[in-house]
Design a protein around this motif. Structure first.
Motif, mmCIF file in Angstrom:
data_model
loop_
_atom_site.group_PDB
_atom_site.id
_atom_site.type_symbol
_atom_site.label_atom_id
_atom_site.label_comp_id
_atom_site.label_asym_id
_atom_site.label_seq_id
_atom_site.Cartn_x
_atom_site.Cartn_y
_atom_site.Cartn_z
ATOM 1 N N PHE A 26 -8.045 38.250 51.300
ATOM 2 C CA PHE A 26 -8.596 38.087 52.720
ATOM 3 C C PHE A 26 -8.316 36.685 53.797
ATOM 4 N N GLU A 27 -7.888 36.170 52.802
ATOM 5 C CA GLU A 27 -7.306 34.505 53.982
ATOM 6 C C GLU A 27 -6.492 34.925 54.831
ATOM 7 N N ARG A 28 -5.637 36.022 54.059
ATOM 8 C CA ARG A 28 -4.316 36.506 55.176
ATOM 9 C C ARG A 28 -4.914 37.043 56.193
ATOM 10 N N MET A 29 -5.413 38.055 55.727
ATOM 11 C CA MET A 29 -6.289 38.958 56.648
ATOM 12 C C MET A 29 -6.821 38.578 58.059
ATOM 13 N N ILE A 30 -8.085 37.109 57.579
ATOM 14 C CA ILE A 30 -8.123 36.230 58.521
ATOM 15 C C ILE A 30 -7.417 35.427 59.944
ATOM 16 N N ARG B 264 -5.632 37.857 61.950
ATOM 17 C CA ARG B 264 -6.507 38.276 63.080
ATOM 18 C C ARG B 264 -6.947 37.163 63.975
ATOM 19 N N ARG B 265 -6.852 36.317 63.559
ATOM 20 C CA ARG B 265 -6.662 34.643 64.014
ATOM 21 C C ARG B 265 -5.551 35.025 65.337
ATOM 22 N N ARG B 266 -4.242 34.647 64.582
ATOM 23 C CA ARG B 266 -3.194 34.752 65.112
ATOM 24 C C ARG B 266 -3.226 35.847 66.463
ATOM 25 N N VAL C 24 -8.183 42.083 42.524
ATOM 26 C CA VAL C 24 -9.284 41.445 41.197
ATOM 27 C C VAL C 24 -9.039 40.059 42.771
ATOM 28 N N ASP C 25 -10.258 39.182 41.579
ATOM 29 C CA ASP C 25 -11.163 38.374 42.559
ATOM 30 C C ASP C 25 -10.023 37.628 42.994
ATOM 31 N N GLU C 26 -9.538 37.132 42.053
ATOM 32 C CA GLU C 26 -7.702 35.532 42.645
ATOM 33 C C GLU C 26 -7.341 35.822 43.217
ATOM 34 N N VAL C 27 -7.044 37.454 43.913
ATOM 35 C CA VAL C 27 -5.972 38.369 44.255
ATOM 36 C C VAL C 27 -6.563 37.949 46.416
ATOM 37 N N ASP D 270 1.387 51.484 65.972
ATOM 38 C CA ASP D 270 3.123 50.655 66.429
ATOM 39 C C ASP D 270 1.348 50.230 67.768
ATOM 40 N N ASP D 271 0.051 49.343 67.324
ATOM 41 C CA ASP D 271 -0.997 48.652 68.440
ATOM 42 C C ASP D 271 -0.529 47.971 67.784
ATOM 43 N N GLU D 272 -1.916 46.776 68.508
ATOM 44 C CA GLU D 272 -1.866 45.293 68.117
ATOM 45 C C GLU D 272 -3.101 45.232 67.704
ATOM 46 N N TYR D 273 -3.236 45.935 66.638
ATOM 47 C CA TYR D 273 -4.572 45.759 65.078
ATOM 48 C C TYR D 273 -3.723 46.192 64.278
ATOM 49 N N VAL D 274 -2.809 46.499 64.439
ATOM 50 C CA VAL D 274 -1.810 46.013 63.231
ATOM 51 C C VAL D 274 -1.332 44.900 63.231
ATOM 52 N N THR D 275 -1.388 44.198 61.556
ATOM 53 C CA THR D 275 -1.558 43.555 60.752
ATOM 54 C C THR D 275 0.851 43.384 60.575
ATOM 55 N N GLU D 276 0.795 42.255 61.193
ATOM 56 C CA GLU D 276 2.553 42.421 61.116
ATOM 57 C C GLU D 276 3.520 42.599 59.251
ATOM 58 N N THR D 277 1.601 42.181 58.042
ATOM 59 C CA THR D 277 1.856 42.628 56.947
ATOM 60 C C THR D 277 2.263 44.125 56.677
#
Length: 312
Positions: free
Chosen positions: A206-210, A213-215, A198-201, A145-152
């Motif tokens: 990656f967009e969700r991760m970005i 991380r921006r949040r 797969v590439d589409e997913v 439980d640290d600040e680098y773990v995403t909500e997902t």
């Protein structure tokens, strides 16, 4: 003599050829199946050393005793929760029954091809029977439980696994091992080397991760700006306190100095009031009058008194 020498030489050559073609050696990591005109003869040879065979008629088919490497091609497989992923697997196997192996597969190249079909098929069946989280995680250990773990990622800790990757890979190995036994092969291990979307997913992930991380970065910046404002406010308060204290001390010192000066003036004025008044008046003249100043004084002015008396 020359004819006899030729005959002896020919016999020696024939004997050497027969000797070489009727013997063979096996190293410690080899085993062999002897075939005569393509058909197996007797039991497999598993002991290292020098061995004999029928010259010209028998063929030595050598096989490795050691554990061999199998690497599958990445396959696109749908999980039970309809997520398409690339699964890359590898395994370890060896030849335990060389005679059956030779009869069914002939060589290692064919064996690799059969392993591809069997293990890839069992992998596809196993992955399709479980959700993605089962193939990714091995235990229900929570993320740190640290600040680098995403909500997902924190949300995924709530999703409990029933099998996990270890059980899933054991299932693939056990089912594939039962099938390959008929080929004289022992399959000791199968592992998932890599799982990827797969590439589409993958683009969406990656967009969700970005975005996540921006949040986190924005939150860190906001906390930093708040802390900076707090530090600046504390600095301003301390600076005002220092200035106020310095002003108070300066006024206190000035008051003491003025009081001391007044005391000295009073003592001097008490000793000779007339001289003190004369001295202070002389000090005032250069401050009040210069060569560009016109001064109009009455005849009874105290400021004019000493100037008037100097004419007598």
């Amino acid at each position: 003599m020359s004819r006899l020498a030729i005959i002896l030489g020919g016999l020696i050559v024939i004997a050497a050829v027969l000797g070489l073609s009727s013997t063979y050696t096996l190293s410690e990591h080899e085993q062999a199946v002897i075939t005569r005109f393509g058909e197996p003869r007797g039991q497999p040879i598993i002991e290292p050393g020098l061995h004999f065979k029928m010259p010209f008629a028998d063929t030595v088919n050598r096989f490795d005793k050691r554990w061999l490497d199998w690497r599958g091609d990445p396959n696109q497989i749908p999980t039970k929760d309809k997520k398409y992923i690339w699964v890359d697997t590898f395994g370890r196997w060896r030849i335990v029954d060389p005679l059956r192996f030779f009869q069914r597969l002939r060589d290692e190249r064919n064996a690799q091809s059969r392993l591809d079909d069997i293990i890839d098929g069992e992998t596809r069946n196993a992955i399709a029977s479980y959700a993605l989280i089962e193939a990714v995680r091995s235990t229900n250990r929570p993320f740190e439980d640290d600040e680098y773990v995403t909500e997902t990622e924190r949300g995924e800790t709530l999703e409990k696994i029933s099998a996990g990757r270890d059980k899933l890979t054991r299932q693939i190995r056990d089912r594939a091992a039962e099938v390959v036994k008929e080929f004289g092969v022992e399959l000791v291990d199968v592992q998932v080397r890599r799982i990827n979307y797969v590439d589409e997913v993958q683009v969406k992930v990656f967009e969700r991760m970005i975005s996540e991380r921006r949040r986190i970065a924005e939150r860190s910046r906001s906390e930093g700006m708040g802390r900076a404002a707090e530090v600046r406010g504390q600095r301003e308060r301390e600076l005002k306190e220092i200035r106020s204290e310095s002003y108070r001390k300066a006024q206190e010192i000035t008051g003491k100095a003025d009081a001391e000066a007044t005391k000295i003036y009073a003592e001097a004025f008490g000793r000779d009031p007339e001289f003190y008044q004369f001295l202070r008046t002389l000090e005032a003249y250069p401050q009040a009058v210069d060569h560009n100043t016109s001064l109009f004084l009455g005849a009874d002015s105290e400021f004019y008194k000493y100037l008037k008396s100097s004419r007598k």
